[in-house]
Design a protein around this motif. Sequence first.
Motif, PDB file in Angstrom:
ATOM      1  N   THR B 105     -56.977  -1.708  -1.099  1.00  0.00           N
ATOM      2  CA  THR B 105     -55.943  -2.674  -0.699  1.00  0.00           C
ATOM      3  C   THR B 105     -54.544  -2.163  -1.051  1.00  0.00           C
ATOM      4  O   THR B 105     -54.307  -1.719  -2.174  1.00  0.00           O
ATOM      5  CB  THR B 105     -56.180  -4.034  -1.378  1.00  0.00           C
ATOM      6  OG1 THR B 105     -57.506  -4.470  -1.088  1.00  0.00           O
ATOM      7  CG2 THR B 105     -55.188  -5.078  -0.870  1.00  0.00           C
ATOM      8  N   THR B 106     -53.643  -2.234  -0.074  1.00  0.00           N
ATOM      9  CA  THR B 106     -52.281  -1.761  -0.309  1.00  0.00           C
ATOM     10  C   THR B 106     -51.252  -2.780   0.174  1.00  0.00           C
ATOM     11  O   THR B 106     -51.525  -3.584   1.056  1.00  0.00           O
ATOM     12  CB  THR B 106     -52.022  -0.426   0.424  1.00  0.00           C
ATOM     13  OG1 THR B 106     -52.419  -0.586   1.793  1.00  0.00           O
ATOM     14  CG2 THR B 106     -52.795   0.707  -0.202  1.00  0.00           C
ATOM     15  N   VAL B 107     -50.081  -2.693  -0.431  1.00  0.00           N
ATOM     16  CA  VAL B 107     -48.940  -3.518  -0.024  1.00  0.00           C
ATOM     17  C   VAL B 107     -47.833  -2.560   0.398  1.00  0.00           C
ATOM     18  O   VAL B 107     -47.544  -1.595  -0.314  1.00  0.00           O
ATOM     19  CB  VAL B 107     -48.453  -4.408  -1.190  1.00  0.00           C
ATOM     20  CG1 VAL B 107     -47.237  -5.230  -0.768  1.00  0.00           C
ATOM     21  CG2 VAL B 107     -49.579  -5.311  -1.671  1.00  0.00           C
ATOM     22  N   GLU B 108     -47.256  -2.826   1.553  1.00  0.00           N
ATOM     23  CA  GLU B 108     -46.278  -1.872   2.081  1.00  0.00           C
ATOM     24  C   GLU B 108     -45.056  -2.593   2.647  1.00  0.00           C
ATOM     25  O   GLU B 108     -45.190  -3.557   3.400  1.00  0.00           O
ATOM     26  CB  GLU B 108     -46.942  -1.037   3.190  1.00  0.00           C
ATOM     27  CG  GLU B 108     -46.068   0.105   3.671  1.00  0.00           C
ATOM     28  CD  GLU B 108     -46.842   1.117   4.520  1.00  0.00           C
ATOM     29  OE1 GLU B 108     -47.897   0.749   5.083  1.00  0.00           O
ATOM     30  OE2 GLU B 108     -46.376   2.267   4.616  1.00  0.00           O
ATOM     31  N   VAL B 109     -43.890  -2.101   2.287  1.00  0.00           N
ATOM     32  CA  VAL B 109     -42.646  -2.552   2.907  1.00  0.00           C
ATOM     33  C   VAL B 109     -42.278  -1.504   3.944  1.00  0.00           C
ATOM     34  O   VAL B 109     -42.148  -0.319   3.614  1.00  0.00           O
ATOM     35  CB  VAL B 109     -41.521  -2.719   1.856  1.00  0.00           C
ATOM     36  CG1 VAL B 109     -40.205  -3.095   2.527  1.00  0.00           C
ATOM     37  CG2 VAL B 109     -41.915  -3.759   0.824  1.00  0.00           C
ATOM     38  N   GLY B 110     -42.153  -1.917   5.190  1.00  0.00           N
ATOM     39  CA  GLY B 110     -41.836  -0.973   6.255  1.00  0.00           C
ATOM     40  C   GLY B 110     -40.344  -0.927   6.544  1.00  0.00           C
ATOM     41  O   GLY B 110     -39.553  -1.630   5.922  1.00  0.00           O
ATOM     42  N   GLY B 111     -39.965  -0.069   7.471  1.00  0.00           N
ATOM     43  CA  GLY B 111     -38.593  -0.033   7.959  1.00  0.00           C
ATOM     44  C   GLY B 111     -37.715   0.977   7.242  1.00  0.00           C
ATOM     45  O   GLY B 111     -38.169   1.773   6.430  1.00  0.00           O
ATOM     46  N   THR B 131     -47.699  -1.517  -4.143  1.00  0.00           N
ATOM     47  CA  THR B 131     -49.082  -1.922  -4.424  1.00  0.00           C
ATOM     48  C   THR B 131     -49.279  -2.203  -5.912  1.00  0.00           C
ATOM     49  O   THR B 131     -49.781  -3.264  -6.297  1.00  0.00           O
ATOM     50  CB  THR B 131     -50.065  -0.835  -3.950  1.00  0.00           C
ATOM     51  OG1 THR B 131     -49.920  -0.673  -2.537  1.00  0.00           O
ATOM     52  CG2 THR B 131     -51.503  -1.217  -4.262  1.00  0.00           C
ATOM     53  N   SER B 134     -47.320  -5.297  -7.091  1.00  0.00           N
ATOM     54  CA  SER B 134     -47.983  -6.549  -6.683  1.00  0.00           C
ATOM     55  C   SER B 134     -49.117  -6.891  -7.638  1.00  0.00           C
ATOM     56  O   SER B 134     -49.295  -8.047  -8.044  1.00  0.00           O
ATOM     57  CB  SER B 134     -48.550  -6.424  -5.264  1.00  0.00           C
ATOM     58  OG  SER B 134     -47.519  -6.330  -4.330  1.00  0.00           O
ATOM     59  N   LYS B 160     -37.135  -6.882  -1.746  1.00  0.00           N
ATOM     60  CA  LYS B 160     -37.512  -7.271  -0.376  1.00  0.00           C
ATOM     61  C   LYS B 160     -38.969  -7.747  -0.352  1.00  0.00           C
ATOM     62  O   LYS B 160     -39.302  -8.764   0.265  1.00  0.00           O
ATOM     63  CB  LYS B 160     -37.315  -6.085   0.577  1.00  0.00           C
ATOM     64  CG  LYS B 160     -37.489  -6.417   2.061  1.00  0.00           C
ATOM     65  CD  LYS B 160     -37.074  -5.225   2.935  1.00  0.00           C
ATOM     66  CE  LYS B 160     -36.751  -5.604   4.373  1.00  0.00           C
ATOM     67  NZ  LYS B 160     -37.873  -5.958   5.218  1.00  0.00           N
ATOM     68  N   MET B 161     -39.833  -7.022  -1.034  1.00  0.00           N
ATOM     69  CA  MET B 161     -41.246  -7.419  -1.090  1.00  0.00           C
ATOM     70  C   MET B 161     -41.406  -8.809  -1.729  1.00  0.00           C
ATOM     71  O   MET B 161     -42.165  -9.647  -1.216  1.00  0.00           O
ATOM     72  CB  MET B 161     -42.036  -6.390  -1.895  1.00  0.00           C
ATOM     73  CG  MET B 161     -43.482  -6.791  -2.106  1.00  0.00           C
ATOM     74  SD  MET B 161     -44.363  -5.695  -3.233  1.00  0.00           S
ATOM     75  CE  MET B 161     -43.881  -6.363  -4.814  1.00  0.00           C
ATOM     76  N   GLU B 164     -40.250 -11.349   0.780  1.00  0.00           N
ATOM     77  CA  GLU B 164     -41.060 -11.469   1.997  1.00  0.00           C
ATOM     78  C   GLU B 164     -42.491 -11.926   1.720  1.00  0.00           C
ATOM     79  O   GLU B 164     -43.078 -12.618   2.542  1.00  0.00           O
ATOM     80  CB  GLU B 164     -41.012 -10.149   2.778  1.00  0.00           C
ATOM     81  CG  GLU B 164     -39.586  -9.862   3.260  1.00  0.00           C
ATOM     82  CD  GLU B 164     -39.488  -8.734   4.274  1.00  0.00           C
ATOM     83  OE1 GLU B 164     -40.432  -7.935   4.385  1.00  0.00           O
ATOM     84  OE2 GLU B 164     -38.444  -8.670   4.949  1.00  0.00           O
ATOM     85  N   LEU B 165     -43.054 -11.527   0.592  1.00  0.00           N
ATOM     86  CA  LEU B 165     -44.396 -12.033   0.250  1.00  0.00           C
ATOM     87  C   LEU B 165     -44.321 -13.322  -0.571  1.00  0.00           C
ATOM     88  O   LEU B 165     -45.354 -13.872  -0.952  1.00  0.00           O
ATOM     89  CB  LEU B 165     -45.219 -10.984  -0.496  1.00  0.00           C
ATOM     90  CG  LEU B 165     -45.728  -9.794   0.323  1.00  0.00           C
ATOM     91  CD1 LEU B 165     -46.650  -8.925  -0.530  1.00  0.00           C
ATOM     92  CD2 LEU B 165     -46.457 -10.239   1.590  1.00  0.00           C
ATOM     93  N   ASN B 166     -43.089 -13.787  -0.847  1.00  0.00           N
ATOM     94  CA  ASN B 166     -42.899 -15.082  -1.521  1.00  0.00           C
ATOM     95  C   ASN B 166     -43.469 -15.137  -2.928  1.00  0.00           C
ATOM     96  O   ASN B 166     -43.943 -16.195  -3.376  1.00  0.00           O
ATOM     97  CB  ASN B 166     -43.505 -16.211  -0.673  1.00  0.00           C
ATOM     98  CG  ASN B 166     -43.115 -16.140   0.788  1.00  0.00           C
ATOM     99  OD1 ASN B 166     -43.926 -15.786   1.644  1.00  0.00           O
ATOM    100  ND2 ASN B 166     -41.878 -16.424   1.076  1.00  0.00           N
ATOM    101  N   PHE B 167     -43.427 -14.010  -3.642  1.00  0.00           N
ATOM    102  CA  PHE B 167     -43.841 -14.054  -5.053  1.00  0.00           C
ATOM    103  C   PHE B 167     -42.972 -15.080  -5.794  1.00  0.00           C
ATOM    104  O   PHE B 167     -41.757 -15.093  -5.618  1.00  0.00           O
ATOM    105  CB  PHE B 167     -43.685 -12.678  -5.714  1.00  0.00           C
ATOM    106  CG  PHE B 167     -44.818 -11.737  -5.443  1.00  0.00           C
ATOM    107  CD1 PHE B 167     -46.018 -11.847  -6.131  1.00  0.00           C
ATOM    108  CD2 PHE B 167     -44.682 -10.733  -4.497  1.00  0.00           C
ATOM    109  CE1 PHE B 167     -47.066 -10.974  -5.876  1.00  0.00           C
ATOM    110  CE2 PHE B 167     -45.729  -9.854  -4.237  1.00  0.00           C
ATOM    111  CZ  PHE B 167     -46.919  -9.972  -4.937  1.00  0.00           C
TER     112      PHE B 167
END
Lengths: 282, 282
Positions: B105-111, B131, B134, B160-161, B164-167
């Motif tokens: 499982t990974t978490v990625e911020v793109g752009g 990742t 998180s 940003k993460m 966007e993921l609303n932590f």
Amino acid sequence: MQVFTRVQEMQEWSLQQKRLGKKIGLVPTMGYLHDGHLSLVRRAKAECDVVIVSIFVNPLQFGVGEDYEEYPRDLTRDAALLEKEGVEATFAPSVKEMYPQGYSTTVEVGGEITAKLCGKSRPGHFKGVTTVVSKLFNICLPEVAYFGQKDAQQAMIIEKMVRELNFPLRIVRGPIVRESDGLAMSSRNVYLNEEERKSALVLSQALGLARELIENGETSVGKVKEAMINLINSKPFTDIDYVEIYNGEDLSDLAEIKGKVLVALAVRVGKTRLIDNLLLEV
Amino acid sequence: MQVFTRVQEMQEWSLQQKRLGKKIGLVPTMGYLHDGHLSLVRRAKAECDVVIVSIFVNPLQFGVGEDYEEYPRDLTRDAALLEKEGVEATFAPSVKEMYPQGYSTTVEVGGEITAKLCGKSRPGHFKGVTTVVSKLFNICLPEVAYFGQKDAQQAMIIEKMVRELNFPLRIVRGPIVRESDGLAMSSRNVYLNEEERKSALVLSQALGLARELIENGETSVGKVKEAMINLINSKPFTDIDYVEIYNGEDLSDLAEIKGKVLVALAVRVGKTRLIDNLLLEV
């Protein structure tokens, strides 16, 4: 029942519940609720202090040419149903609220578990699911989150994500709820016309056939799949997407039918893609 | 101070602190602590009820041929330093504990924000960072997490993460802490020999030159970069990875130096890759 459309307000409410020592149950849905959803809601009500139901048709989990636009929506009816169940909060955000301008963060579970079945037919689908579910977990802060066994692969993937990203919560899977004739409940069943509705019965019938064969000692993956495929193809308007039998823990391939086994299928009936499955301990 | 090596024990401790109404501050580190880290720890101690410092050299954020194996480690020394600061808990898990067999499982911020600067030089680096961060957020459940401005791009991406993921937490950036001669503190500075240590000064000197030019009215990105590059190239053992000037909010390109501006550079000094930066409001 409170209806929240803003992330911040929903999250503040959830944080407040946590401060009060309340155990939050979350039932994530795309709305257009049926008894499958409501069975999860009732279980959450029985097990938690407060229940949040999210209603969000998540564009990220729909592919090009899929039914994102047509997907049935009826928030008024849904809210009335949830009110009646005694749900404390409904979270129904807009797409812009969930994915503001410039949004670019995703959560992805890699490997076999996402590559097979619906992951193969719908590229990017599960990445959309794990991303939105991660957001919902962070916004609603549940101690327990409820998912239906109808989407067996989704439930497996979310359980893996929760384990691997260490979300401080537990996943509960609710059993498949069926119409009296056996068709698994789905918001997409409204797409079916009368003739298609008859043919759609073949999904649960094929699973019934698989169960019968396996219980009578058949251990060959190929033979059970073949019998299912023949039955499905005998009905009009059906077009098989997949019929598969895999390890029910991790979707790995099986040399023979043994242990925890997932029999899963996706069939297009007319233009409507339906899924169903059977989890067996052999 | 408690030292946890197990995810479950760390998370249970954090949940217990939350139940007691404590505000948790988290300082994620890769250990081999210096005054940069300790300045974050002190700020966390001042602002929170309990402070967790994580120490984990995260293999996921190192590329092939990078210094994962050589990265300096000294948990005994680190724990003594943190004990002295009055930190309540240190989380120092093994790689196997964080990434068990089959982990995917990974978490990625793109752009743009991850494609430029270190993201360009170190493909996959920031995916490894988002990742693990998180996971640390879910395990340690902080209300505030502290990151150093030395890794400016990392801080921007994590912000940003989180958004966007609303932590349900807030990011605080601590300023760059420097040696008396200007070199930004880094665990990697121990790699430098005497001659390289002298050349390494050119990173902060180049930023000083950029500040001077900009404060004197220079608005051309190209001219400031050129002056910095010439200065760096005049020193022995230096090999520029990048010298860039971007929008300090989102790393978008700048037509001219104006507004919130990030001047960032990465330079190899001998075999050691060093980074530094300057955030300006012009």
